[in-house]
Design a protein around this motif. Structure first.
Motif, PDB file in Angstrom:
ATOM      1  N   PRO A 215      38.803  58.534  37.173  1.00  0.00           N
ATOM      2  CA  PRO A 215      39.007  58.160  38.580  1.00  0.00           C
ATOM      3  C   PRO A 215      39.033  56.658  38.850  1.00  0.00           C
ATOM      4  O   PRO A 215      39.493  56.242  39.908  1.00  0.00           O
ATOM      5  N   LEU A 216      38.567  55.836  37.926  1.00  0.00           N
ATOM      6  CA  LEU A 216      38.709  54.386  38.152  1.00  0.00           C
ATOM      7  C   LEU A 216      40.105  53.914  37.773  1.00  0.00           C
ATOM      8  O   LEU A 216      40.479  52.769  38.027  1.00  0.00           O
ATOM      9  N   HIS A 217      40.884  54.801  37.151  1.00  0.00           N
ATOM     10  CA  HIS A 217      42.261  54.446  36.734  1.00  0.00           C
ATOM     11  C   HIS A 217      43.216  55.440  37.409  1.00  0.00           C
ATOM     12  O   HIS A 217      43.178  55.598  38.627  1.00  0.00           O
ATOM     13  N   GLY A 218      44.041  56.137  36.654  1.00  0.00           N
ATOM     14  CA  GLY A 218      45.064  56.997  37.264  1.00  0.00           C
ATOM     15  C   GLY A 218      44.510  58.149  38.074  1.00  0.00           C
ATOM     16  O   GLY A 218      45.145  58.630  39.024  1.00  0.00           O
ATOM     17  N   ASP A 249      29.327  53.576  48.593  1.00  0.00           N
ATOM     18  CA  ASP A 249      30.223  54.399  47.763  1.00  0.00           C
ATOM     19  C   ASP A 249      31.551  53.675  47.620  1.00  0.00           C
ATOM     20  O   ASP A 249      31.978  52.973  48.537  1.00  0.00           O
ATOM     21  N   LYS A 250      32.223  53.896  46.518  1.00  0.00           N
ATOM     22  CA  LYS A 250      33.563  53.309  46.359  1.00  0.00           C
ATOM     23  C   LYS A 250      34.575  54.120  47.158  1.00  0.00           C
ATOM     24  O   LYS A 250      34.479  55.347  47.235  1.00  0.00           O
ATOM     25  N   ILE A 251      35.544  53.432  47.735  1.00  0.00           N
ATOM     26  CA  ILE A 251      36.626  54.130  48.422  1.00  0.00           C
ATOM     27  C   ILE A 251      37.796  54.177  47.441  1.00  0.00           C
ATOM     28  O   ILE A 251      38.346  53.135  47.070  1.00  0.00           O
ATOM     29  N   MET A 252      38.162  55.369  47.055  1.00  0.00           N
ATOM     30  CA  MET A 252      39.197  55.516  46.028  1.00  0.00           C
ATOM     31  C   MET A 252      40.555  55.014  46.526  1.00  0.00           C
ATOM     32  O   MET A 252      40.897  55.197  47.696  1.00  0.00           O
ATOM     33  N   GLY A 253      41.288  54.385  45.598  1.00  0.00           N
ATOM     34  CA  GLY A 253      42.611  53.874  45.970  1.00  0.00           C
ATOM     35  C   GLY A 253      42.578  52.449  46.497  1.00  0.00           C
ATOM     36  O   GLY A 253      43.612  51.924  46.919  1.00  0.00           O
ATOM     37  N   PHE A 254      41.401  51.829  46.496  1.00  0.00           N
ATOM     38  CA  PHE A 254      41.285  50.430  46.947  1.00  0.00           C
ATOM     39  C   PHE A 254      40.708  49.564  45.832  1.00  0.00           C
ATOM     40  O   PHE A 254      39.890  50.028  45.034  1.00  0.00           O
ATOM     41  N   GLY A 255      41.109  48.315  45.849  1.00  0.00           N
ATOM     42  CA  GLY A 255      40.582  47.362  44.868  1.00  0.00           C
ATOM     43  C   GLY A 255      41.423  47.364  43.600  1.00  0.00           C
ATOM     44  O   GLY A 255      42.176  48.315  43.327  1.00  0.00           O
ATOM     45  N   HIS A 256      41.327  46.295  42.865  1.00  0.00           N
ATOM     46  CA  HIS A 256      42.069  46.193  41.601  1.00  0.00           C
ATOM     47  C   HIS A 256      41.461  45.090  40.759  1.00  0.00           C
ATOM     48  O   HIS A 256      41.016  44.074  41.287  1.00  0.00           O
ATOM     49  N   ARG A 257      41.448  45.298  39.450  1.00  0.00           N
ATOM     50  CA  ARG A 257      40.914  44.279  38.553  1.00  0.00           C
ATOM     51  C   ARG A 257      41.754  43.001  38.594  1.00  0.00           C
ATOM     52  O   ARG A 257      41.209  41.882  38.521  1.00  0.00           O
ATOM     53  N   VAL A 258      43.063  43.117  38.695  1.00  0.00           N
ATOM     54  CA  VAL A 258      43.915  41.928  38.599  1.00  0.00           C
ATOM     55  C   VAL A 258      44.385  41.436  39.975  1.00  0.00           C
ATOM     56  O   VAL A 258      44.342  40.241  40.247  1.00  0.00           O
ATOM     57  N   PRO A 304      44.829  48.324  49.369  1.00  0.00           N
ATOM     58  CA  PRO A 304      45.191  49.558  48.645  1.00  0.00           C
ATOM     59  C   PRO A 304      45.908  49.242  47.331  1.00  0.00           C
ATOM     60  O   PRO A 304      46.694  48.291  47.269  1.00  0.00           O
ATOM     61  N   ASN A 305      45.639  50.029  46.313  1.00  0.00           N
ATOM     62  CA  ASN A 305      46.357  49.894  45.045  1.00  0.00           C
ATOM     63  C   ASN A 305      47.435  50.988  44.956  1.00  0.00           C
ATOM     64  O   ASN A 305      47.615  51.770  45.897  1.00  0.00           O
ATOM     65  N   VAL A 306      48.096  51.060  43.802  1.00  0.00           N
ATOM     66  CA  VAL A 306      49.230  51.984  43.626  1.00  0.00           C
ATOM     67  C   VAL A 306      48.840  53.438  43.894  1.00  0.00           C
ATOM     68  O   VAL A 306      49.659  54.257  44.293  1.00  0.00           O
ATOM     69  N   ASP A 307      47.561  53.769  43.674  1.00  0.00           N
ATOM     70  CA  ASP A 307      47.126  55.160  43.814  1.00  0.00           C
ATOM     71  C   ASP A 307      46.930  55.595  45.265  1.00  0.00           C
ATOM     72  O   ASP A 307      46.862  56.792  45.537  1.00  0.00           O
ATOM     73  N   PHE A 308      46.802  54.643  46.198  1.00  0.00           N
ATOM     74  CA  PHE A 308      46.403  55.035  47.553  1.00  0.00           C
ATOM     75  C   PHE A 308      47.504  55.785  48.295  1.00  0.00           C
ATOM     76  O   PHE A 308      47.334  56.939  48.692  1.00  0.00           O
TER      77      PHE A 308
HETATM   78  C1  LIG Z   1      46.409  52.687  38.528  1.00  0.00           C
HETATM   79  C2  LIG Z   1      45.046  52.117  38.675  1.00  0.00           C
HETATM   80  O1  LIG Z   1      44.259  52.206  37.760  1.00  0.00           O
HETATM   81  S1  LIG Z   1      44.654  51.248  40.085  1.00  0.00           S
HETATM   82  C3  LIG Z   1      42.923  51.426  40.272  1.00  0.00           C
HETATM   83  C4  LIG Z   1      42.547  52.833  40.645  1.00  0.00           C
HETATM   84  N1  LIG Z   1      41.102  52.986  40.862  1.00  0.00           N
HETATM   85  C5  LIG Z   1      40.571  53.108  42.096  1.00  0.00           C
HETATM   86  O2  LIG Z   1      41.249  53.086  43.114  1.00  0.00           O
HETATM   87  C6  LIG Z   1      39.095  53.316  42.146  1.00  0.00           C
HETATM   88  C7  LIG Z   1      38.432  52.440  43.211  1.00  0.00           C
HETATM   89  N2  LIG Z   1      38.451  51.054  42.819  1.00  0.00           N
HETATM   90  C8  LIG Z   1      37.565  50.572  41.906  1.00  0.00           C
HETATM   91  O3  LIG Z   1      36.657  51.276  41.430  1.00  0.00           O
HETATM   92  C9  LIG Z   1      37.712  49.128  41.459  1.00  0.00           C
HETATM   93  O4  LIG Z   1      38.279  48.345  42.479  1.00  0.00           O
HETATM   94  C10 LIG Z   1      38.527  49.006  40.153  1.00  0.00           C
HETATM   95  C11 LIG Z   1      37.974  49.929  39.080  1.00  0.00           C
HETATM   96  C12 LIG Z   1      39.978  49.368  40.407  1.00  0.00           C
HETATM   97  C13 LIG Z   1      38.469  47.559  39.677  1.00  0.00           C
HETATM   98  O5  LIG Z   1      37.193  47.353  39.253  1.00  0.00           O
HETATM   99  P1  LIG Z   1      36.535  45.936  38.898  1.00  0.00           P
HETATM  100  O6  LIG Z   1      37.541  44.900  38.704  1.00  0.00           O
HETATM  101  O7  LIG Z   1      35.582  46.198  37.789  1.00  0.00           O
HETATM  102  O8  LIG Z   1      35.769  45.592  40.227  1.00  0.00           O
HETATM  103  P2  LIG Z   1      34.301  46.030  40.555  1.00  0.00           P
HETATM  104  O9  LIG Z   1      34.150  47.509  40.477  1.00  0.00           O
HETATM  105  O10 LIG Z   1      33.372  45.196  39.742  1.00  0.00           O
HETATM  106  O11 LIG Z   1      34.256  45.605  42.065  1.00  0.00           O
HETATM  107  C14 LIG Z   1      33.911  44.299  42.555  1.00  0.00           C
HETATM  108  C15 LIG Z   1      33.178  44.473  43.882  1.00  0.00           C
HETATM  109  O12 LIG Z   1      34.052  45.113  44.820  1.00  0.00           O
HETATM  110  C16 LIG Z   1      33.527  46.376  45.190  1.00  0.00           C
HETATM  111  N3  LIG Z   1      34.619  47.345  45.159  1.00  0.00           N
HETATM  112  C17 LIG Z   1      35.666  47.354  44.313  1.00  0.00           C
HETATM  113  N4  LIG Z   1      36.449  48.399  44.573  1.00  0.00           N
HETATM  114  C18 LIG Z   1      35.884  49.047  45.602  1.00  0.00           C
HETATM  115  C19 LIG Z   1      36.232  50.180  46.317  1.00  0.00           C
HETATM  116  N5  LIG Z   1      37.348  50.876  45.992  1.00  0.00           N
HETATM  117  N6  LIG Z   1      35.448  50.608  47.321  1.00  0.00           N
HETATM  118  C20 LIG Z   1      34.341  49.905  47.649  1.00  0.00           C
HETATM  119  N7  LIG Z   1      33.944  48.804  46.986  1.00  0.00           N
HETATM  120  C21 LIG Z   1      34.715  48.378  45.983  1.00  0.00           C
HETATM  121  C22 LIG Z   1      32.498  46.728  44.133  1.00  0.00           C
HETATM  122  O13 LIG Z   1      31.531  47.628  44.604  1.00  0.00           O
HETATM  123  C23 LIG Z   1      31.964  45.388  43.779  1.00  0.00           C
HETATM  124  O14 LIG Z   1      31.068  44.989  44.794  1.00  0.00           O
HETATM  125  P3  LIG Z   1      29.737  44.178  44.435  1.00  0.00           P
HETATM  126  O15 LIG Z   1      30.243  42.884  43.819  1.00  0.00           O
HETATM  127  O16 LIG Z   1      29.080  44.021  45.746  1.00  0.00           O
HETATM  128  O17 LIG Z   1      29.003  45.013  43.438  1.00  0.00           O
END
Ligand SMILES: CC(=O)SCCNC(=O)CCNC(=O)[C@H](O)C(C)(C)COP(=O)(O)OP(=O)(O)OC[C@H]1O[C@@H](n2cnc3c(N)ncnc32)[C@H](O)[C@@H]1OP(=O)(O)O
Ligand SMILES: O=C([O-])CC(=O)C(=O)O
Length: 370
Positions: A215-218, A249-258, A304-308
């Motif tokens: 779930p952190l990827h596709g 809690d993490k909100i799925m589909g948001f955030g990205h490593r790059v 939002p990332n590609v998955d959202f």
């Molecule tokens: C095709 C793909 O793979 S796209 C990515 C698909 N994955 C998701 O959508 C899952 C949700 N997103 C995430 O878990 C992350 O943003 C990832 C895995 C994509 C990137 O992770 P990382 O680069 O390791 O970032 P990390 O998880 O360390 O997040 C940094 C900060 O932002 C927060 N954050 C990142 N993403 C989210 C999110 N989706 N919801 C809430 N908070 C978030 C983290 O809790 C963290 O906060 P903190 O510094 O207060 O602890």
């Protein structure tokens, strides 16, 4: 030695396949916006594998090769029939792709010619495996590929048994273009690590599928849809998202490593989500998604990332939720295989180091004294 958690920012290889620079994604130097508006998935497959856009004859040859290799071995279809009906579809795909190697006489041939052929076989058969599994669990017979010139059209037919309409084919085709490659994402890295031991391409793709599933990827696209279903109504978006954020809690589909200022693919999927919603007279998923997007972006600065938006796109296309990540795999097979071919061409074992944090200077204690 100091470890970098999650290898963030570490440049682990060179690659000439796709790049992300200042938030701009390119495949072989061509902007994803340009490809999303103009290219078909088959053109993108060719581009990723061979480094240039195909001319008409090259494109037709690829389309005909994909059709020629589309038959999934009967033994693999029979194996799919033995799987429990309620297993995770990515787990089913992972196991079936691993099994494909058992029925390919050239599975362990590492020559470039054989690896290109196996890339075509994998690209041609993975959609058929996914569609077959989806039909078998509903008590239906799997269908052979109808041999259209489009991966998207063949897959939709094999899934539903009906001739797909133009809108659905074009929407899925664009989604496949958008998901095809993404530099050194986790599943591509897993594929490269795997084949860098000089094991076979099927092992590389099996590793990649297992990695994409998370779930952190596709796997996030399915998690997004599960969340939207749980939210249920546009009115419930604000209390639901606020509650999640309060609980951290993490909100799925948001955030990205790059990408820190937004994923360039998301706007295309958002537009598709709107257009398909309007066309089908059901904008509910789109409207819920936009509300969640505004809230998460506003409160957390996470885009939002590609998955959202792909979640609402696939739902509007009436694709079952647990096929979203397998569809991602259909697309990413093109990128995974391109990276595998590149890895074999200039290989070195991938073997980083670990910073040791365990106890030191310990002595063996005989079991009678523990
Ligand atoms: C095709 C793909 O793979 S796209 C990515 C698909 N994955 C998701 O959508 C899952 C949700 N997103 C995430 O878990 C992350 O943003 C990832 C895995 C994509 C990137 O992770 P990382 O680069 O390791 O970032 P990390 O998880 O360390 O997040 C940094 C900060 O932002 C927060 N954050 C990142 N993403 C989210 C999110 N989706 N919801 C809430 N908070 C978030 C983290 O809790 C963290 O906060 P903190 O510094 O207060 O602890
Ligand atoms: O690059 C990543 O980390 C994840 C991603 O967006 C992808 O694989 O498409």
């Amino acid at each position: 030695m100091t470890a970098t958690k999650g290898l963030e920012g570490i440049v682990a290889t060179t690659s000439s396949i796709s790049s992300i620079v200042d938030g701009v994604l390119t495949y072989r130097g061509i902007d994803i916006d340009d490809l999303a508006e103009n290219a078909t998935f088959e053109e993108v497959i060719y581009l990723l594998w061979f480094g240039k856009l195909p001319n008409q004859a090259e494109l037709e040859k690829l389309q005909s090769d994909l059709n020629a290799y589309s038959k999934v071995p009967d033994a693999v279809i029979n194996q799919l029939k033995t799987f429990p009906k309620d297993v995770n579809s990515m787990a089913a795909l992972r196991t079936a792709v691993s099994a494909l190697a058992l029925y390919d006489e050239e599975a362990n041939d590492l020559s470039q010619e054989s690896n290109v052929r196996k890339a075509i076989k994998l690209q041609a058969q993975i959609p058929g495996i996914i569609a077959a599994f989806a039909r078998i669990r509903e008590g239906k017979e799997p269908l052979a590929s109808p041999g259209y010139s489009s991966v998207a059209a063949n897959f939709l037919y094999q899934l539903t048994g009906k001739e797909p309409d133009k809108v659905a084919i074009e929407a899925l085709d664009k989604a496949l273009v958008l998901h095809a490659d993404h530099e050194l994402n986790a599943s591509t890295f897993a594929a490269r690590v795997t084949v860098a031991t000089l094991t076979d391409i099927y092992s590389g793709i099996t590793s990649a599928i297992g990695t994409l599933k998370g779930p952190l990827h596709g796997g996030a696209n399915e998690a997004v849809m599960a969340m939207l279903e749980e939210i249920g109504t546009v009115e419930n978006v604000v209390p639901y998202i606020n509650g999640k954020l309060e609980r951290k809690d993490k909100i799925m589909g948001f955030g990205h490593r790059v990408y820190k200022n937004g994923d360039p693919r998301a706007k295309h999927l958002q537009k598709m989500s709107y257009e398909l919603g309007k066309l089908t007279g059901n904008l509910k998923w789109y409207e819920m998604s936009v509300k969640a997007d505004e809230l998460v972006t506003g409160l957390k600065g996470l885009k939002p990332n590609v998955d959202f938006y792909s979640a609402s796109v696939y739902t509007t296309l009436e694709i079952p939720r647990d096929l979203f990540t397998p569809i991602f795999a259909i697309s990413r097979t093109s990128g995974w295989t391109a990276h595998i071919l590149e890895q074999y061409e200039n290989n070195r074992l991938i073997r980083p180091r670990a910073e040791y944090t365990g106890p030191v200077n310990q002595k063996y204690i005989p079991i009678s004294a523990r």
